[in-house]
Design a protein around this motif. Structure first.
Motif, PDB file in Angstrom:
ATOM      1  N   GLY A   1     -17.072   2.525  94.002  1.00 32.56           N
ATOM      2  CA  GLY A   1     -17.919   2.465  95.187  1.00 32.56           C
ATOM      3  C   GLY A   1     -18.053   1.066  95.731  1.00 32.56           C
ATOM      4  N   LEU A   2     -18.205   0.074  94.843  1.00 30.95           N
ATOM      5  CA  LEU A   2     -18.348  -1.310  95.285  1.00 30.95           C
ATOM      6  C   LEU A   2     -17.060  -1.839  95.901  1.00 30.95           C
ATOM      7  N   GLN A   3     -15.914  -1.303  95.487  1.00 26.86           N
ATOM      8  CA  GLN A   3     -14.635  -1.735  96.033  1.00 26.86           C
ATOM      9  C   GLN A   3     -14.371  -1.136  97.409  1.00 26.86           C
ATOM     10  N   TYR A   4     -14.726   0.125  97.601  1.00 24.79           N
ATOM     11  CA  TYR A   4     -14.362   0.825  98.821  1.00 24.79           C
ATOM     12  C   TYR A   4     -15.465   0.876  99.883  1.00 24.79           C
ATOM     13  N   LEU A   5     -16.705   0.534  99.507  1.00 28.18           N
ATOM     14  CA  LEU A   5     -17.807   0.609 100.457  1.00 28.18           C
ATOM     15  C   LEU A   5     -18.380  -0.766 100.730  1.00 28.18           C
ATOM     16  N   SER A   6     -19.039  -0.896 101.872  1.00 28.55           N
ATOM     17  CA  SER A   6     -19.766  -2.129 102.154  1.00 28.55           C
ATOM     18  C   SER A   6     -21.022  -2.169 101.292  1.00 28.55           C
ATOM     19  N   VAL A   7     -21.600  -3.358 101.173  1.00 29.80           N
ATOM     20  CA  VAL A   7     -22.790  -3.520 100.343  1.00 29.80           C
ATOM     21  C   VAL A   7     -23.942  -2.668 100.878  1.00 29.80           C
ATOM     22  N   THR A   8     -24.065  -2.554 102.200  1.00 33.40           N
ATOM     23  CA  THR A   8     -25.158  -1.777 102.783  1.00 33.40           C
ATOM     24  C   THR A   8     -25.033  -0.293 102.440  1.00 33.40           C
ATOM     25  N   THR A   9     -23.848   0.265 102.650  1.00 27.41           N
ATOM     26  CA  THR A   9     -23.645   1.677 102.329  1.00 27.41           C
ATOM     27  C   THR A   9     -23.767   1.913 100.831  1.00 27.41           C
ATOM     28  N   TYR A  10     -23.235   1.005 100.057  1.00 27.88           N
ATOM     29  CA  TYR A  10     -23.328   1.102  98.595  1.00 27.88           C
ATOM     30  C   TYR A  10     -24.783   1.129  98.153  1.00 27.88           C
ATOM     31  N   SER A  11     -25.613   0.240  98.721  1.00 30.64           N
ATOM     32  CA  SER A  11     -27.028   0.189  98.365  1.00 30.64           C
ATOM     33  C   SER A  11     -27.752   1.462  98.769  1.00 30.64           C
ATOM     34  N   LEU A  12     -27.375   2.013  99.927  1.00 28.25           N
ATOM     35  CA  LEU A  12     -28.003   3.251 100.395  1.00 28.25           C
ATOM     36  C   LEU A  12     -27.767   4.388  99.404  1.00 28.25           C
ATOM     37  N   ILE A  13     -26.539   4.548  98.976  1.00 29.51           N
ATOM     38  CA  ILE A  13     -26.208   5.649  98.069  1.00 29.51           C
ATOM     39  C   ILE A  13     -26.837   5.422  96.695  1.00 29.51           C
ATOM     40  N   CYS A  14     -26.881   4.163  96.252  1.00 32.98           N
ATOM     41  CA  CYS A  14     -27.506   3.869  94.960  1.00 32.98           C
ATOM     42  C   CYS A  14     -28.988   4.245  94.964  1.00 32.98           C
ATOM     43  N   ALA A  15     -29.619   4.201  96.119  1.00 32.75           N
ATOM     44  CA  ALA A  15     -31.037   4.567  96.215  1.00 32.75           C
ATOM     45  C   ALA A  15     -31.258   6.032  95.869  1.00 32.75           C
ATOM     46  N   SER A  16     -30.204   6.850  95.994  1.00 29.55           N
ATOM     47  CA  SER A  16     -30.354   8.272  95.684  1.00 29.55           C
ATOM     48  C   SER A  16     -30.613   8.516  94.203  1.00 29.55           C
ATOM     49  N   GLN A  17     -30.292   7.529  93.346  1.00 31.72           N
ATOM     50  CA  GLN A  17     -30.519   7.707  91.914  1.00 31.72           C
ATOM     51  C   GLN A  17     -32.011   7.842  91.606  1.00 31.72           C
ATOM     52  N   LEU A  18     -32.859   7.307  92.476  1.00 26.68           N
ATOM     53  CA  LEU A  18     -34.291   7.448  92.278  1.00 26.68           C
ATOM     54  C   LEU A  18     -34.712   8.903  92.410  1.00 26.68           C
ATOM     55  N   GLY A  19     -34.149   9.607  93.401  1.00 29.02           N
ATOM     56  CA  GLY A  19     -34.442  11.022  93.566  1.00 29.02           C
ATOM     57  C   GLY A  19     -33.912  11.842  92.407  1.00 29.02           C
ATOM     58  N   PHE A  20     -32.677  11.536  91.970  1.00 29.01           N
ATOM     59  CA  PHE A  20     -32.111  12.229  90.816  1.00 29.01           C
ATOM     60  C   PHE A  20     -32.962  12.001  89.571  1.00 29.01           C
ATOM     61  N   ASN A  21     -33.394  10.746  89.384  1.00 28.52           N
ATOM     62  CA  ASN A  21     -34.179  10.423  88.195  1.00 28.52           C
ATOM     63  C   ASN A  21     -35.536  11.106  88.224  1.00 28.52           C
ATOM     64  N   ALA A  22     -36.124  11.246  89.413  1.00 16.48           N
ATOM     65  CA  ALA A  22     -37.405  11.945  89.527  1.00 16.48           C
ATOM     66  C   ALA A  22     -37.269  13.394  89.067  1.00 16.48           C
ATOM     67  N   ILE A  23     -36.152  14.024  89.429  1.00 13.38           N
ATOM     68  CA  ILE A  23     -35.918  15.416  89.028  1.00 13.38           C
ATOM     69  C   ILE A  23     -35.692  15.513  87.522  1.00 13.38           C
ATOM     70  N   PHE A  24     -34.807  14.653  86.996  1.00 13.93           N
ATOM     71  CA  PHE A  24     -34.510  14.706  85.567  1.00 13.93           C
ATOM     72  C   PHE A  24     -35.731  14.355  84.710  1.00 13.93           C
ATOM     73  N   SER A  25     -36.501  13.342  85.135  1.00 13.03           N
ATOM     74  CA  SER A  25     -37.663  12.938  84.351  1.00 13.03           C
ATOM     75  C   SER A  25     -38.748  14.000  84.374  1.00 13.03           C
ATOM     76  N   TYR A  26     -38.806  14.775  85.450  1.00 10.00           N
ATOM     77  CA  TYR A  26     -39.797  15.853  85.530  1.00 10.00           C
ATOM     78  C   TYR A  26     -39.491  16.952  84.510  1.00 10.00           C
ATOM     79  N   PHE A  27     -38.203  17.311  84.384  1.00 12.21           N
ATOM     80  CA  PHE A  27     -37.823  18.403  83.495  1.00 12.21           C
ATOM     81  C   PHE A  27     -37.609  17.944  82.055  1.00 12.21           C
ATOM     82  N   LEU A  28     -37.039  16.746  81.861  1.00  7.19           N
ATOM     83  CA  LEU A  28     -36.712  16.285  80.514  1.00  7.19           C
ATOM     84  C   LEU A  28     -37.833  15.477  79.866  1.00  7.19           C
ATOM     85  N   ASN A  29     -38.553  14.678  80.658  1.00 10.25           N
ATOM     86  CA  ASN A  29     -39.539  13.765  80.101  1.00 10.25           C
ATOM     87  C   ASN A  29     -40.979  14.127  80.451  1.00 10.25           C
TER      88      ASN A  29
END
Length: 386
Positions: free
Chosen positions: A134-162
């Protein structure tokens, strides 16, 4: 008569012992929480600084590597895990035994622990490779935007697992931090960067999907790490943080080394170093700096999971995403737009919202302890009256 007086004397002695125990408990309740409270905040601040600083610097160094002539995906991924030897000296520090109850906890078997570190290592190797693409093929702005989605994923996983509890302040923090990183995509250098680097749409989509998959995988790994600490180790210590960071990095490094030699990219590394735009020394320093940054990032991330939760660790990580564009302004002479300033302000706002929730939790915890102290003092008074 002698027997009755002896019984009365024993009762009096028993009451005195109980009184002394209650007084000692009151003193420990009054003194202990203060020391633990400050120690917790100091450790949390240290781990947060590690995550924020190393993530921003590591991302910039990784981007510089590709912009100045680096092409090896396996090498760029390997340097994110290979610096584990710098943590080995910390394993020889003997922990202080302050609580005898810790010794009662049964240690997990070698098979369980080795399997856990192997699984986490595979997760890290796969996520690092996907992030590198992702860092090779995307700009830093787009890369940062997509990385922000991990917060939503983590909220879901932490709700069910933790069994993570969501309060209005935590939800507010998650929304604002996601908005903060999402604003970066509005920066108008995305299309120009893709044009200058002659990126095909296929590579752009590949980078997008790779980063999205890495974000989901990283979020899952954080939740699994917290679950392992709760169910397998059932304790927390600085040594365990170093052990987990070291052994999972060893596992990931072994996988990535196999990939580097199997792909044949190792044969091109000498040529790549000779043709690097900033020179051979800068090439080596870039790789060394990147490896050190990401190793300490792992320590900080695992430490935050220990002290708070996997969700909080991810919140700190997302908070650091707007830091990279700011550092790019200082060191790479990038332009500081209003979008980047707004993104940084929102990131700080979201972080403060999350920390305010912890402040409220501390107040609630103190109130409960005061209630217990009142009950203990009442019992003490009753014993004295009797």
């Amino acid at each position: 008569m002698g027997d009755s007086s002896a019984v009365e004397q024993s009762l009096v002695q028993g009451e005195e012992v109980k009184r002394e125990e209650i007084i000692s408990q009151n003193e420990s309740q009054l003194k202990g929480p203060t020391l633990v409270h400050y120690k917790w905040w100091i450790q949390m601040i240290i781990y947060s600084i590690l995550v924020l600083s190393t993530q921003a610097i590591g991302t910039l160094l990784g981007r510089i590597y590709f912009e100045k002539g680096g092409n090896s995906k396996w090498l760029a991924t390997l340097v994110q895990t290979i610096a584990f030897p710098i943590l080995i000296p910390f394993l020889f520090i003997k922990p202080k035994k302050t609580n005898k109850n810790i010794e009662i906890i049964k240690k997990p078997s070698f098979i369980i622990v080795s399997s856990l570190y192997t699984i986490l290592g595979l997760f890290i190797a796969g996520n690092c490779m996907l992030y590198t693409i992702g860092l090779q093929y995307l700009s830093v702005t787009t890369y940062s935007l997509i990385c922000a989605s991990q917060l939503g994923f983590n909220a879901i996983f932490s709700y069910f697992l933790n069994k993570q509890k969501f309060t209005p302040y935590i939800v507010n923090s998650l929304v604002i931090l996601t908005m903060s990183s999402s604003l970066l995509v509005l920066h108008n250098d995305d299309s120009s960067e893709r044009t200058n680097n002659k990126m095909s749409r296929q590579k752009y989509i590949f980078g997008f999907l790779s980063t999205l998959a890495a974000s989901a995988g990283y979020a899952l790994m954080l939740s699994i790490t917290q679950l392992a600490l709760q169910k397998i180790f059932k304790k927390e210590s600085f040594r365990l943080i170093i052990e987990m960071s070291t052994y999972q990095s060893i596992s990931a490094t072994m996988v990535l080394l196999i990939g580097l030699f199997a792909s044949g990219e190792w044969e091109k590394l000498v040529k790549e170093m000779n043709e690097y735009e900033l020179g051979k020394i800068s090439y080596v320093l870039n790789l060394i700096g990147t490896s050190i940054c990401w190793q300490f990032y792992t320590v900080g991330s695992v430490g935050l999971i220990f002290k708070v939760s996997s969700l909080f660790s991810n919140v700190i990580s997302i908070l650091g995403l707007p830091v990279a564009p700011v550092l790019a302004v200082i060191f790479l002479h990038d332009k500081l737009s209003g979008i980047k300033v707004m993104s940084m302000v929102l990131a700080i706002w979201g972080f403060v919202s999350y920390m305010y929730q912890h402040y409220l939790d501390d107040l609630k915890d103190k109130a409960e302890k005061r209630g217990k102290l009142v009950e203990l003092s009442e019992v003490n008074n009753l014993i004295e009256r009797s």
